[in-house]
Design a protein around this motif. Structure first.
Motif, PDB file in Angstrom:
ATOM      1  N   TRP A 448      42.837  50.185  50.173  1.00 33.17           N
ATOM      2  CA  TRP A 448      42.915  50.965  51.400  1.00 33.17           C
ATOM      3  C   TRP A 448      42.678  50.117  52.649  1.00 33.17           C
ATOM      4  CZ3 TRP A 448      44.901  55.492  49.921  1.00 33.17           C
ATOM      5  CH2 TRP A 448      44.655  55.903  48.610  1.00 33.17           C
ATOM      6  N   GLY A 449      42.992  48.823  52.542  1.00 36.54           N
ATOM      7  CA  GLY A 449      42.951  47.941  53.696  1.00 36.54           C
ATOM      8  C   GLY A 449      41.572  47.638  54.240  1.00 36.54           C
ATOM      9  N   ARG A 450      40.532  47.741  53.426  1.00 35.17           N
ATOM     10  CA  ARG A 450      39.170  47.533  53.922  1.00 35.17           C
ATOM     11  C   ARG A 450      38.562  46.269  53.317  1.00 35.17           C
ATOM     12  NH1 ARG A 450      37.494  52.810  50.445  1.00 35.17           N
ATOM     13  NH2 ARG A 450      37.804  51.838  48.416  1.00 35.17           N
ATOM     14  N   LEU A 451      37.433  45.873  53.900  1.00 39.66           N
ATOM     15  CA  LEU A 451      36.693  44.713  53.418  1.00 39.66           C
ATOM     16  C   LEU A 451      35.497  45.170  52.594  1.00 39.66           C
ATOM     17  CD1 LEU A 451      36.668  42.579  56.688  1.00 39.66           C
ATOM     18  CD2 LEU A 451      38.297  42.453  54.776  1.00 39.66           C
ATOM     19  N   GLY A 452      34.975  44.270  51.790  1.00 40.37           N
ATOM     20  CA  GLY A 452      33.774  44.558  51.027  1.00 40.37           C
ATOM     21  C   GLY A 452      32.544  44.547  51.917  1.00 40.37           C
ATOM     22  N   LEU A 453      31.382  44.865  51.327  1.00 39.10           N
ATOM     23  CA  LEU A 453      30.140  44.867  52.100  1.00 39.10           C
ATOM     24  C   LEU A 453      29.797  43.484  52.629  1.00 39.10           C
ATOM     25  CD1 LEU A 453      27.809  47.236  50.015  1.00 39.10           C
ATOM     26  CD2 LEU A 453      29.071  47.757  52.118  1.00 39.10           C
ATOM     27  N   ASP A 454      30.362  42.438  52.005  1.00 40.10           N
ATOM     28  CA  ASP A 454      30.118  41.073  52.480  1.00 40.10           C
ATOM     29  C   ASP A 454      31.080  40.659  53.580  1.00 40.10           C
ATOM     30  OD1 ASP A 454      32.447  40.876  51.038  1.00 40.10           O
ATOM     31  OD2 ASP A 454      31.733  39.325  49.656  1.00 40.10           O
ATOM     32  N   GLY A 455      31.947  41.586  54.008  1.00 39.41           N
ATOM     33  CA  GLY A 455      32.896  41.285  55.074  1.00 39.41           C
ATOM     34  C   GLY A 455      34.133  40.550  54.612  1.00 39.41           C
ATOM     35  N   GLN A 456      34.262  40.358  53.290  1.00 39.71           N
ATOM     36  CA  GLN A 456      35.407  39.654  52.728  1.00 39.71           C
ATOM     37  C   GLN A 456      36.306  40.626  51.969  1.00 39.71           C
ATOM     38  OE1 GLN A 456      35.900  36.330  53.391  1.00 39.71           O
ATOM     39  NE2 GLN A 456      34.075  36.615  54.687  1.00 39.71           N
ATOM     40  N   PRO A 457      37.618  40.323  51.881  1.00 36.77           N
ATOM     41  CA  PRO A 457      38.500  41.179  51.088  1.00 36.77           C
ATOM     42  C   PRO A 457      38.054  41.204  49.622  1.00 36.77           C
ATOM     43  CG  PRO A 457      39.764  39.658  52.445  1.00 36.77           C
ATOM     44  CD  PRO A 457      38.339  39.211  52.516  1.00 36.77           C
ATOM     45  N   ARG A 458      38.102  42.372  49.025  1.00 37.81           N
ATOM     46  CA  ARG A 458      37.758  42.466  47.611  1.00 37.81           C
ATOM     47  C   ARG A 458      38.960  42.012  46.776  1.00 37.81           C
ATOM     48  NH1 ARG A 458      34.759  47.541  45.553  1.00 37.81           N
ATOM     49  NH2 ARG A 458      36.563  48.741  46.217  1.00 37.81           N
ATOM     50  N   PRO A 459      38.718  41.360  45.626  1.00 37.82           N
ATOM     51  CA  PRO A 459      39.842  40.830  44.830  1.00 37.82           C
ATOM     52  C   PRO A 459      40.796  41.930  44.375  1.00 37.82           C
ATOM     53  CG  PRO A 459      37.761  39.886  44.107  1.00 37.82           C
ATOM     54  CD  PRO A 459      37.412  40.987  45.061  1.00 37.82           C
ATOM     55  N   ILE A 460      42.084  41.654  44.506  1.00 38.92           N
ATOM     56  CA  ILE A 460      43.150  42.537  44.039  1.00 38.92           C
ATOM     57  C   ILE A 460      43.835  41.847  42.857  1.00 38.92           C
ATOM     58  CG2 ILE A 460      45.307  43.701  44.664  1.00 38.92           C
ATOM     59  CD1 ILE A 460      42.885  44.854  46.095  1.00 38.92           C
ATOM     60  N   HIS A 461      44.240  42.637  41.845  1.00 41.57           N
ATOM     61  CA  HIS A 461      44.797  42.053  40.618  1.00 41.57           C
ATOM     62  C   HIS A 461      46.159  42.693  40.308  1.00 41.57           C
ATOM     63  CE1 HIS A 461      40.364  41.627  40.301  1.00 41.57           C
ATOM     64  NE2 HIS A 461      40.698  40.406  39.940  1.00 41.57           N
ATOM     65  N   LEU A 462      47.123  42.400  41.172  1.00 40.26           N
ATOM     66  CA  LEU A 462      48.427  43.031  41.027  1.00 40.26           C
ATOM     67  C   LEU A 462      49.159  42.588  39.769  1.00 40.26           C
ATOM     68  CD1 LEU A 462      49.912  43.166  44.640  1.00 40.26           C
ATOM     69  CD2 LEU A 462      48.877  44.988  43.281  1.00 40.26           C
ATOM     70  N   THR A 463      49.065  41.316  39.422  1.00 47.39           N
ATOM     71  CA  THR A 463      49.787  40.835  38.242  1.00 47.39           C
ATOM     72  C   THR A 463      49.268  41.525  36.993  1.00 47.39           C
ATOM     73  OG1 THR A 463      50.173  38.688  39.278  1.00 47.39           O
ATOM     74  CG2 THR A 463      50.406  38.812  36.883  1.00 47.39           C
ATOM     75  N   HIS A 464      47.927  41.549  36.839  1.00 45.82           N
ATOM     76  CA  HIS A 464      47.341  42.267  35.699  1.00 45.82           C
ATOM     77  C   HIS A 464      47.710  43.751  35.767  1.00 45.82           C
ATOM     78  CE1 HIS A 464      45.100  38.949  34.111  1.00 45.82           C
ATOM     79  NE2 HIS A 464      44.289  38.840  35.138  1.00 45.82           N
ATOM     80  N   GLY A 465      47.582  44.325  36.950  1.00 51.16           N
ATOM     81  CA  GLY A 465      47.833  45.749  37.073  1.00 51.16           C
ATOM     82  C   GLY A 465      49.260  46.127  36.747  1.00 51.16           C
ATOM     83  N   ALA A 466      50.215  45.352  37.259  1.00 51.38           N
ATOM     84  CA  ALA A 466      51.626  45.652  37.023  1.00 51.38           C
ATOM     85  C   ALA A 466      51.966  45.604  35.542  1.00 51.38           C
ATOM     86  CB  ALA A 466      52.500  44.666  37.790  1.00 51.38           C
ATOM     87  N   ALA A 467      51.264  44.756  34.797  1.00 48.34           N
ATOM     88  CA  ALA A 467      51.531  44.628  33.365  1.00 48.34           C
ATOM     89  C   ALA A 467      50.944  45.784  32.567  1.00 48.34           C
ATOM     90  CB  ALA A 467      50.966  43.307  32.842  1.00 48.34           C
ATOM     91  N   ASN A 468      50.110  46.627  33.206  1.00 49.22           N
ATOM     92  CA  ASN A 468      49.413  47.664  32.447  1.00 49.22           C
ATOM     93  C   ASN A 468      49.682  49.089  32.911  1.00 49.22           C
ATOM     94  OD1 ASN A 468      47.294  46.421  30.398  1.00 49.22           O
ATOM     95  ND2 ASN A 468      47.398  45.049  32.164  1.00 49.22           N
ATOM     96  N   VAL A 469      50.098  49.283  34.172  1.00 48.74           N
ATOM     97  CA  VAL A 469      50.413  50.639  34.616  1.00 48.74           C
ATOM     98  C   VAL A 469      51.560  51.187  33.769  1.00 48.74           C
ATOM     99  CG1 VAL A 469      51.309  52.060  36.491  1.00 48.74           C
ATOM    100  CG2 VAL A 469      49.600  50.298  36.974  1.00 48.74           C
ATOM    101  N   GLN A 470      51.354  52.367  33.218  1.00 43.16           N
ATOM    102  CA  GLN A 470      52.387  53.009  32.388  1.00 43.16           C
ATOM    103  C   GLN A 470      53.246  53.924  33.264  1.00 43.16           C
ATOM    104  OE1 GLN A 470      52.487  52.117  28.755  1.00 43.16           O
ATOM    105  NE2 GLN A 470      51.536  50.617  30.102  1.00 43.16           N
ATOM    106  N   PRO A 471      54.510  53.525  33.550  1.00 46.31           N
ATOM    107  CA  PRO A 471      55.332  54.290  34.495  1.00 46.31           C
ATOM    108  C   PRO A 471      55.764  55.655  33.979  1.00 46.31           C
ATOM    109  CG  PRO A 471      56.585  52.473  33.535  1.00 46.31           C
ATOM    110  CD  PRO A 471      55.167  52.276  33.104  1.00 46.31           C
ATOM    111  N   ASP A 472      55.613  55.900  32.651  1.00 46.37           N
ATOM    112  CA  ASP A 472      56.023  57.204  32.129  1.00 46.37           C
ATOM    113  C   ASP A 472      54.914  58.260  32.231  1.00 46.37           C
ATOM    114  OD1 ASP A 472      54.438  55.904  30.273  1.00 46.37           O
ATOM    115  OD2 ASP A 472      55.514  56.669  28.530  1.00 46.37           O
ATOM    116  N   ARG A 473      53.748  57.873  32.732  1.00 44.23           N
ATOM    117  CA  ARG A 473      52.672  58.853  32.894  1.00 44.23           C
ATOM    118  C   ARG A 473      52.813  59.483  34.273  1.00 44.23           C
ATOM    119  NH1 ARG A 473      47.660  55.567  29.975  1.00 44.23           N
ATOM    120  NH2 ARG A 473      48.801  55.224  28.019  1.00 44.23           N
ATOM    121  N   THR A 474      53.726  60.438  34.332  1.00 40.21           N
ATOM    122  CA  THR A 474      54.062  61.072  35.599  1.00 40.21           C
ATOM    123  C   THR A 474      53.514  62.498  35.639  1.00 40.21           C
ATOM    124  OG1 THR A 474      56.219  61.620  34.665  1.00 40.21           O
ATOM    125  CG2 THR A 474      56.088  59.633  36.008  1.00 40.21           C
ATOM    126  N   THR A 475      53.825  63.214  36.698  1.00 38.98           N
ATOM    127  CA  THR A 475      53.155  64.465  37.042  1.00 38.98           C
ATOM    128  C   THR A 475      53.046  65.451  35.885  1.00 38.98           C
ATOM    129  OG1 THR A 475      54.037  64.189  39.277  1.00 38.98           O
ATOM    130  CG2 THR A 475      53.092  66.346  38.707  1.00 38.98           C
TER     131      THR A 475
END
Length: 589
Positions: A448-475
């Motif tokens: 959500w575009g925010r920083l951590g309590l230490d004022g630094q961006p929190r790590p994002i893991h898009l490569t790991h995430g993209a490999a695991n999100v199941q696109p067939d789990r829809t509404t």
């Protein structure tokens, strides 16, 4: 919100014997002097006091106090016998990887940290001290001297270690990284230090003559092995609670502060850890004294009685069920995230199982929501592209509403989250999170575009995430499989039972009991974890009087060991005459 009499320092009473617990260094030294023999057990041997230490123990204080009190002829620090910090950094580099959060589970042991020549020299020093008192202390003391005259195990909880890491008081095992970021010290401890130390603890603690509680440096406590054993045996045959701890976060809220009566210092409390035996502690009561030990010690000592045969056979000496709180009341959304599929967790991180979970809504303000699963016909490749764009350009926020379902959340709703499902708890919610235990493996997709309590961006893991999100789990699939899948199961006089989950892909079963009178329960040979999700307080009792009645309060999590068997729960105190509810979790067998 509501106030409660939430107990922040639950304990298991063991004994009221006045001499069971020695408090303070003077009393501790006196007990050790009495325990140490005046003559070696074999000719030409030293009299060795070994103090095996869990990483994070204050060695400087231990060394100073024991040297002053006992005046040993030699004092050997096991940590001084390690390989160089550069060599150890190279040793652990592979398991740690270059990721700021994730590493790989491994088989490193404390023995791997020792320099063989230094170890041999220390053992030669020992051999030359015939008839003299030698103190050996540190992580690996029992590797320096496997058969001491007296063995003390100096222990402390992982939460206390984390606090010391944040304050820069401790470095990692064999390292001098006092000034390193606390998150990196935690990561190294999680993947290396604690794994290696636990392997040694399983060997050393059962042989120890004493346990030394070092959680409070100002008030150390010493108990004999037989009293520790009695405390663990008492705990595993009755319902009990571990000691909760709480931590602020960038999205944290104010519900926990009020309901759990927490201090005003932090800006919020995001997490409440009420049942994570790997990191919580267990308080044993010896009269007025409270001895704090890591609750994982109970798992190591009594896995079959605590977990049950089937659960122990599957998970070994790991506690597979986790209960914790996620407080966004007056706070913000959690990160949009996903957990790894089982095969991915094993291939990438060496995990035998993954973090399946669920959100049970302890409370929710009007308009609160849970993000769960993808919308019908969501363009998955475009979603990944938009996530990457948001990561690369802070001025291009991710349009979550275009891709992810947003379900209104009400008190007592239950949202199931099998691994691979994109999810996020929204603002103004109070979540009781029920999950499998390997909790560090969360792939953040958008924060959500925010920083951590230490004022630094929190790590994002898009490569790991993209490999695991199941696109067939829809509404439609999510609505049918993950949202309030509640089924009546049984009922009796003054109670009814519902199955609330979890999904068939998850190994945890959850049952909710609503009750105004006595509810019969049985462990059926497996550990159970419960939370009082409605009602001021309830009392847990043994139909056969096998344990003392146990009172729990609103929002408190408690563990019922497999060995307990039959037990009952009924309203108590201010809750008598009202309807209460518990949520129970156990491993499907």
């Amino acid at each position: 919100m509501r106030s409660s009499n939430y107990d922040k320092f639950p304990f298991v009473p063991v004994t009221a014997k006045p001499d069971a617990c020695q408090i303070g260094w003077s009393a501790i030294a006196g007990a050790l002097r009495v325990a140490l023999p005046t003559e070696p057990t074999a000719p030409n041997q030293p009299i060795v006091l070994a103090v095996e230490c869990y990483p994070g123990t204050n060695l400087q204080q231990l060394q100073q106090e024991l040297a002053q009190a006992l005046q040993p002829a030699q004092l050997i620090i096991a940590d001084d016998l390690y390989r160089s910090p550069a060599d150890i950094d190279a040793l652990v580099a592979g398991p740690l990887t270059d990721d700021p959060v994730f590493g790989r589970l491994n088989g490193l042991t404390v023995a791997d940290f020792f320099d063989s020549e230094k170890l041999q020299e220390a053992q030669a020093t020992l051999a030359s001290a015939a008839g003299q008192l030698v103190v050996v202390l540190g992580t690996g003391a029992t590797l320096v001297c496997p058969t001491p005259a007296v063995l003390v195990y100096a222990d402390l909880a992982r939460w206390e270690i984390q606090l010391r890491q944040r304050r820069g008081e401790v470095a990692n095992l064999g390292s001098a990284n006092f000034a390193e970021k606390a998150s990196l010290k935690y990561k190294r401890a999680f993947f290396v230090d604690w794994r290696a130390a636990d392997r040694l603890k399983k060997q050393a603690l059962p042989r120890a003559d004493f346990l030394l509680d070092t959680n409070d440096p100002a008030t150390p406590k010493l108990i004999r092995e037989e009293d520790l054993r009695a405390g663990l045996a008492a705990t595993v045959r009755r319902p009990f609670r571990v000691v909760p701890f709480f931590d602020p976060g960038v999205w944290g809220g104010q519900w926990l502060r009020e309901v759990c009566d927490l201090p005003d210092g932090p800006p919020n409390y995001a997490w409440g850890f009420d049942c994570v035996p790997e990191e919580n502690s267990l308080l044993l009561g010896f009269g007025e004294a409270r001895v704090e030990i890591p609750s994982i010690d109970l798992v190591f000592a009594h896995p079959r009685e605590l977990l049950g045969e089937a659960v122990h056979g599957r998970f070994g000496t790991e506690f597979p069920i986790r209960f914790d709180f996620l407080d966004t009341m007056g706070g913000g959304n959690l990160s949009l995230q996903v957990h790894p599929l089982t095969e991915y967790a094993f291939d990438k991180f060496g995990l035998a199982y993954t973090q399946d979970e669920s959100y049970y809504m302890l409370d929710a303000e009007p308009g609160a929501a849970v993000y769960l699963g993808l919308k019908e016909n969501a363009d998955f490749p475009q979603m990944l592209a938009d996530l990457q764009r948001a990561q690369d350009d802070p001025a291009a926020p991710f349009p979550a509403a275009e891709y992810v379902n947003e379900f209104l959340a009400r008190k007592h709703d239950h949202f199931l989250i099998p691994a691979g499902t994109i999810h996020c708890s929204g603002a103004n919610s109070m979540v009781l999170e029920i999950s499998a235990t390997p909790y560090i493996f969360t792939f953040k997709l958008w924060d959500w575009g925010r920083l951590g309590l230490d004022g630094q961006p929190r790590p994002i893991h898009l490569t790991h995430g993209a490999a695991n999100v199941q696109p067939d789990r829809t509404t439609t699939w999510v609505e049918q499989n993950l949202v309030n899948c509640i089924e009546p199961v049984a009922s009796g006089a003054g109670w009814r039972e519902e199955r609330t989950g979890l999904h068939e892909r998850e190994f945890i079963e959850t049952r909710r009991h609503w009750f105004t009178d006595v509810v019969p329960h049985h462990t059926h040979g497996g550990v159970q974890v419960l939370n009082l999700v409605e009602g001021a307080e309830a009392i847990v009792e043994s139909p056969s009087g096998d344990f003392e009645p146990f009172v729990v309060h609103y929002a408190e999590t408690f563990i019922v060991p497999a060995a307990v068997g039959a037990y009952t729960i009924r309203p108590h105190g201010a809750a008598v005459g009202t309807e209460c509810a518990t949520l129970k979790a156990y491993v499907r067998t």
